[in-house]
Scaffold this active site. Structure first.
Site, PDB file in Angstrom:
ATOM      1  N   LYS A 179       0.849  -0.812   0.423  1.00 54.27           N
ATOM      2  CA  LYS A 179      -0.155   0.172  -0.291  1.00 54.27           C
ATOM      3  C   LYS A 179       1.078   1.106   0.193  1.00 54.27           C
ATOM      4  O   LYS A 179       2.640   1.474   0.912  1.00 54.27           O
ATOM      5  CB  LYS A 179      -0.557   0.184   1.415  1.00 54.27           C
ATOM      6  CG  LYS A 179      -1.776  -0.667   1.279  1.00 54.27           C
ATOM      7  CD  LYS A 179      -2.542  -0.771   2.504  1.00 54.27           C
ATOM      8  CE  LYS A 179      -3.301  -1.786   2.353  1.00 54.27           C
ATOM      9  NZ  LYS A 179      -5.741  -1.854   1.562  1.00 54.27           N
ATOM     10  N   ARG A 183     -10.252 -11.729   1.236  1.00 57.32           N
ATOM     11  CA  ARG A 183     -11.279 -12.349   0.969  1.00 57.32           C
ATOM     12  C   ARG A 183     -10.177 -14.089   0.279  1.00 57.32           C
ATOM     13  O   ARG A 183     -11.374 -14.741   0.886  1.00 57.32           O
ATOM     14  CB  ARG A 183     -12.034 -12.028  -0.637  1.00 57.32           C
ATOM     15  CG  ARG A 183     -10.598 -12.061  -1.331  1.00 57.32           C
ATOM     16  CD  ARG A 183     -11.003 -11.120  -2.699  1.00 57.32           C
ATOM     17  NE  ARG A 183     -10.806  -9.640  -3.077  1.00 57.32           N
ATOM     18  CZ  ARG A 183     -11.088  -8.303  -3.253  1.00 57.32           C
ATOM     19  NH1 ARG A 183     -11.508  -9.478  -5.053  1.00 57.32           N
ATOM     20  NH2 ARG A 183     -11.634  -7.191  -3.286  1.00 57.32           N
TER      21      ARG A 183
HETATM   22  N1  BES Z   1      -8.446  -4.045   4.150  1.00 58.26           N
HETATM   23  C1  BES Z   1      -8.072  -3.009   2.798  1.00 58.26           C
HETATM   24  C2  BES Z   1      -9.723  -2.223   2.445  1.00 58.26           C
HETATM   25  C3  BES Z   1      -9.320  -1.199   2.631  1.00 58.26           C
HETATM   26  C4  BES Z   1      -8.651  -0.058   2.138  1.00 58.26           C
HETATM   27  C5  BES Z   1     -10.556  -0.948   4.059  1.00 58.26           C
HETATM   28  C6  BES Z   1      -9.292   1.142   3.007  1.00 58.26           C
HETATM   29  C7  BES Z   1     -10.655   0.544   3.715  1.00 58.26           C
HETATM   30  C8  BES Z   1      -9.818   1.840   3.711  1.00 58.26           C
HETATM   31  C9  BES Z   1      -8.079  -4.117   1.991  1.00 58.26           C
HETATM   32  O1  BES Z   1      -7.733  -5.317   2.287  1.00 58.26           O
HETATM   33  C10 BES Z   1      -7.481  -4.396   0.201  1.00 58.26           C
HETATM   34  O2  BES Z   1      -6.856  -2.973   0.781  1.00 58.26           O
HETATM   35  N2  BES Z   1      -8.490  -3.968  -1.269  1.00 58.26           N
HETATM   36  C11 BES Z   1      -8.625  -3.715  -1.762  1.00 58.26           C
HETATM   37  C12 BES Z   1      -8.601  -4.319  -2.707  1.00 58.26           C
HETATM   38  C13 BES Z   1      -8.132  -4.188  -3.765  1.00 58.26           C
HETATM   39  C14 BES Z   1      -6.788  -4.064  -4.349  1.00 58.26           C
HETATM   40  C15 BES Z   1      -8.495  -4.900  -5.285  1.00 58.26           C
HETATM   41  C16 BES Z   1      -8.602  -2.099  -2.264  1.00 58.26           C
HETATM   42  O3  BES Z   1      -9.278  -1.769  -1.800  1.00 58.26           O
HETATM   43  O4  BES Z   1      -8.116  -1.023  -2.645  1.00 58.26           O
HETATM   44 MN    MN Z   2      -5.302  -5.514   1.558  1.00 54.20          MN
END
Ligand code: BES
Ligand code: MN
Ligand code: ZN
Length: 483
Positions: A258, A332
């Site tokens: 991230k 997931r």
């Molecule tokens: N935990 C995150 C989702 C999230 C991000 C919740 C920011 C609240 C604030 C999740 O694990 C994630 O990183 N999801 C990705 C999925 C994508 C790679 C398809 C996302 O939402 O960017």
């Molecule tokens: Mn994630």
């Protein structure tokens, strides 16, 4: 005895002022403050009147709750130890068409607002701020509403305990709140009547074939845990309600790392797990006559030489294979195996809760969780529970059209579906592991915590989950007493 404050409608405040011999003074103060919640200090045994306008709420239960929140904020500002709550006589809109806002509902909202306002998390301050909160609240119950108010206080206290657990776990930093920490915290729930807890280690998960779950934790030095708490309030043969929570104690994204901004907030990526633990605690404290299982899928998502790579293929406990195209779509991967695991309980319904996608925040912001269900009744029941508690969830589609985005050239499916409809494709991914289950999924990425100056866990969706269980318990009670 002296009382810190009395919270009442403007009309009642004026009347109380008269009765206490300070009528003119109170009337004058009310005139100065025609529209807003007014705090009126008075030189009597009741030291302050908090006068709340009863008008302008219309038919929106959310506005009623806002007014209650304002009243509570005024009480909090007074820094008094006790309060008398006379606001149940304030008219309130129907929470559901045809359902009156009764004393039970009003009391629950009052307690909910108090609980939200008084919650603090000072665990890691070397000098905790001095406790200035309310220690005691007396609720004035009109004749004929005493039983309902008593029941509301019982349910409200159980909910408060569940919420506190959820928020405390979620607010704890990731160097404290590890999967082991979650396992220990949930194990403490076994002290409650009819609660037992089981913790599965990585070796046991490997035996069960949970290749997706284990792929998430591979990059971390901290072992993952699959934590299952059972509350047996119903009879042995009653099928349980199973709640499954995403418990990523820290989500760096893994190799699909991230960006740095606000990454600290990824300690909240276990809010789903915290909320199912909280809901189970509330159900057990309220002695609901149903069976509930809470499953916490706890792991840390880190980059390292052992971490999963984009393109890796893993096999799930269900037998289906997954191509991991993005290691940041890890929730997931935990949940698909946890959902398969949930089948061993032969549940009557399964609800998973996860801070699953940033796309959900884009779609719904902080006001509603996204609600997906493969069963219409279950979807309706959860949405209703959310409305009644002002912990709202909004229905989203699980149409087959979206499933196509999950196609993989190399495995049964990919773990991401591209940028369009990100919350929906995540739910579609999970739905492939819920075949034949009565299943729903709550994406709480926008609702589980607040950013900014009031950064912290909200405890949502514990109020929704507990209300859903309360409603099912009431149904079970009715069925049992039917001739
Ligand atoms: N935990 C995150 C989702 C999230 C991000 C919740 C920011 C609240 C604030 C999740 O694990 C994630 O990183 N999801 C990705 C999925 C994508 C790679 C398809 C996302 O939402 O960017
Ligand atoms: Mn994630
Ligand atoms: Zn995540």
């Amino acid at each position: 005895m002296r009382t810190g404050c009395l919270v009442a409608t403007r009309e009642r405040a004026a009347q109380v002022g008269e009765e206490l011999g300070v009528g003119e003074f109170v009337a004058h103060a009310l005139e100065q403050n025609p529209k807003r919640v007014a705090v009126i200090p008075i030189p009597t045994d009741v030291r302050n009147l908090v006068a709340v306008p009863a008008d302008g709420i219309g038919d929106d239960p959310g506005k009623y709750r806002k007014r209650i929140d304002e009243a509570v904020a005024a009480v909090k500002g007074l820094a008094v130890r006790d309060a008398v709550w006379c606001l149940n006589e304030m008219p309130a809109p129907e929470p559901e068409p045809g359902v009156p806002a009764d004393a039970h509902w009003k009391t629950r909202h009052a307690l909910g607002a108090l609980s939200a306002a008084l919650y603090r998390y000072d665990e890691h301050k070397s000098k905790p701020s001095p406790d200035r909160g309310i220690a005691r609240v007396a609720v004035l119950a009109e004749p004929g509403t005493r039983t309902a108010v008593r029941r509301a206080v019982r349910d409200g206290s159980a909910l408060d305990a569940g919420l506190s657990l959820a928020r405390d776990l979620a607010n704890a930093p990731a160097n404290v709140c590890t999967p082991q920490y979650l396992a220990d915290a949930v194990s403490e729930l076994a002290r409650l009547d009819n609660v037992s807890v089981e913790v599965l280690e990585e070796a046991q998960m490997a035996e069960l074939g949970m290749g997706a779950f284990l792929s998430v934790t591979r990059g971390s030095d901290i072992p993952a845990k699959l934590i299952a708490a059972r509350y047996q309030g119903g009879s042995e043969s009653d099928a349980p309600f199973v709640l499954v929570g995403k418990g990523v104690t820290f989500d760096t994204g893994g190799i699909s790392l991230k960006p740095g901004a606000a990454m600290d907030e990824m300690k909240f990526d276990m809010c789903g797990a915290a909320s199912v633990a909280g809901a189970l605690r509330a159900a057990a404290l309220a002695n609901l006559p149903i069976n509930v299982v809470a499953i916490l899928a706890a792991a840390e998502n880190m980059p390292s030489g052992k971490a999963s790579r984009p393109g890796d293929i893993v096999s799930t406990m269900s037998g289906q294979t997954v191509e991991i195209l993005n290691t940041d779509a890890e929730g997931r991967l935990l949940l698909c195996d946890a959902l398969t695991f949930a089948r061993r309980y032969e549940p009557c319904a399964v609800v998973d809760v996860a801070t699953l996608t940033g796309a959900c925040v884009i779609a719904l912001g902080a006001h509603a969780s996204a609600l997906y269900a493969n069963d219409e009744d279950l979807g309706r029941q959860l949405a209703a529970a959310g409305r009644v508690t002002s912990d709202r969830a909004w229905p989203m589609p699980l149409w087959d059209d979206y499933q196509e985005q999950l196609k993989s050239n190399f495995a049964d499916m990919a773990n991401i579906g591209g940028r369009p409809a990100g919350s929906i494709t995540a739910a579609c991914f999970l739905s492939r592991f819920a075949d034949g289950l009565c299943w729903a999924h709550l994406d709480v990425a926008g609702t589980a915590w607040r950013s900014g100056a009031r950064k912290g866990a909200t405890g949502r969706p514990v109020p929704l989950l507990f209300q859903y269980l309360l409603d099912r318990a009431e149904e079970a009670g009715k069925a049992a007493s039917a001739p």
